[in-house]
Design a protein around this motif. Structure first.
Motif, PDB file in Angstrom:
ATOM      1  N   ASP A  41       0.837  -1.208   0.000  1.00 14.11           N
ATOM      2  CA  ASP A  41       0.000   0.000   0.000  1.00 14.11           C
ATOM      3  C   ASP A  41       0.872   1.258   0.000  1.00 14.11           C
ATOM      4  OD1 ASP A  41      -2.432  -1.382  -0.002  1.00 14.11           O
ATOM      5  OD2 ASP A  41      -2.362  -1.650   2.167  1.00 14.11           O
ATOM      6  N   ARG A  59       2.423   1.734  -3.442  1.00 13.46           N
ATOM      7  CA  ARG A  59       1.481   2.361  -4.382  1.00 13.46           C
ATOM      8  C   ARG A  59       1.475   3.870  -4.198  1.00 13.46           C
ATOM      9  NH1 ARG A  59      -2.163  -1.648  -2.333  1.00 13.46           N
ATOM     10  NH2 ARG A  59      -2.219  -3.492  -3.688  1.00 13.46           N
ATOM     11  N   GLN A  60       1.471   4.317  -2.960  1.00 15.47           N
ATOM     12  CA  GLN A  60       1.485   5.757  -2.690  1.00 15.47           C
ATOM     13  C   GLN A  60       2.763   6.380  -3.246  1.00 15.47           C
ATOM     14  OE1 GLN A  60      -0.914   7.529  -1.274  1.00 15.47           O
ATOM     15  NE2 GLN A  60      -2.230   5.991  -0.348  1.00 15.47           N
ATOM     16  N   ASP A 108      -3.430  -2.556  -8.139  1.00 19.09           N
ATOM     17  CA  ASP A 108      -4.187  -3.294  -7.133  1.00 19.09           C
ATOM     18  C   ASP A 108      -3.756  -4.755  -7.064  1.00 19.09           C
ATOM     19  OD1 ASP A 108      -5.678  -1.090  -6.363  1.00 19.09           O
ATOM     20  OD2 ASP A 108      -7.283  -1.487  -7.793  1.00 19.09           O
ATOM     21  N   ASP A 163      -1.377   8.326   3.250  1.00 14.57           N
ATOM     22  CA  ASP A 163      -0.679   7.514   4.242  1.00 14.57           C
ATOM     23  C   ASP A 163       0.376   8.355   4.951  1.00 14.57           C
ATOM     24  OD1 ASP A 163      -0.118   4.606   5.223  1.00 14.57           O
ATOM     25  OD2 ASP A 163       1.854   5.431   4.760  1.00 14.57           O
TER      26      ASP A 163
END
Length: 304
Positions: free
Chosen positions: A23, A26-27, A49, A176
């Motif tokens: 995750d 991805r950021q 994803d 995040d």
């Protein structure tokens, strides 16, 4: 300390810890795509994803080594094919970077399906850099080659992202908090004033995080920055987070942060004193010289 040695510091494992999480990766890729066309085109071609890490991949490096990470991802068309992502981090100029990446690609990016004509995976290698001086190992890679060989010089696609190019505003807008704070810490690892200005701006986000997560990122950042900005600046940063706790009732995380720092300082001091005592006891150094060298009194060294 030269750049090559800097690039191999054990605390570069901070990058590995942070972006082994899919995750957060991805950021990082989304933020990088805004400043790097190659990364932007790549993430348009894949389905992030479906990102899966290739765990514990490198026999040559471990958790305290260079912060290399490998992943596999599906293409965005829905076709039943995979491509590889190799993430390489450098905090200093390393002339062997591309050879290093090539070795990892050859070793890791393979599939062993039955009847597969070629076991290699098309791979995108992304080099993230947060060094002090300007550097880009791929900027002149294709110089002198005719157009026919462009994008074929390396046996993989490659992008270079200087983390300094990621805007602070994008970090503050990042969903995040750990990713955002980590990027800021790496961007300004050599600029203590900027760190002291920007990191405390995450206080609202830290307040909303679960206590354990907030404590963890504060601790990781403190360990990472220790060799970069020095003890005095780290103490100032610590005090900045103390004020966050006092203002928002988040004292427990601030207390934990301070406790970790205090314990590490106490441990280092105890080890130093024990070394002085052992050297004197073994006759490796005189008591007088130990006083001068280590800075302790005779009574402290003799344990009186």
């Amino acid at each position: 300390m030269d750049d090559k040695n800097t690039s191999k510091r054990k605390h570069d494992s901070f990058f590995r810890w942070l972006f082994a999480d899919v995750d957060r990766l991805r950021q990082l890729l989304d933020l990088s795509a805004k400043v790097n066309r190659d990364v932007s085109e790549f993430i348009d071609a894949v389905n992030l994803d479906s990102l899966v890490r290739i765990p514990d991949s490198y026999s040559e490096v471990d958790d305290t080594g260079e912060a290399d990470l490998a992943f596999r991802v599906n293409v965005s068309t829905g076709a039943p094919v995979l491509v590889g992502i190799l993430v390489e981090h450098k905090s200093g100029q390393d002339p062997d970077t591309l050879n290093q990446v090539a070795r990892y690609v050859r070793t890791l990016m393979k599939r062993y399906d039955r009847n597969r004509i070629f076991d290699g995976l098309p791979t995108m290698a992304i080099i993230f850099y947060n060094g002090k001086a300007n550097w880009n190992p791929i900027s002149h890679l294709e110089d002198g080659y005719p157009e026919f060989f462009r994008r074929a010089v390396l046996p993989f696609r490659c992008a270079f992202v200087n983390m300094a190019d990621i805007p602070d505003s994008d970090c503050f807008a990042c969903e995040d908090t750990a990713t955002a704070m980590g990027i800021v810490a790496m961007k300004y690892a050599y600029d203590k004033d900027k760190l002291l200005e920007l990191l405390p701006r995450f206080k609202e986000s830290l307040r909303k995080m679960p206590h354990k997560e907030a404590t963890c990122i504060l601790e990781k950042i403190s360990v990472y920055l220790k060799e970069y900005i020095g003890r005095d600046a780290l103490k100032e940063l610590d005090m900045a987070f103390v004020s966050i706790g006092q203002k928002y009732g988040f004292v427990s995380a601030g207390d934990e942060f301070r406790r970790e720092l205090a314990e590490e300082r106490q441990k280092a001091e105890a080890e130093k004193l024990e070394t002085a005592r052992k050297m004197v006891a073994d006759g490796a150094i005189s008591l007088e010289n130990a006083v001068s060298y280590f800075g302790y009194s005779k009574e402290q060294i003799l344990g009186k």
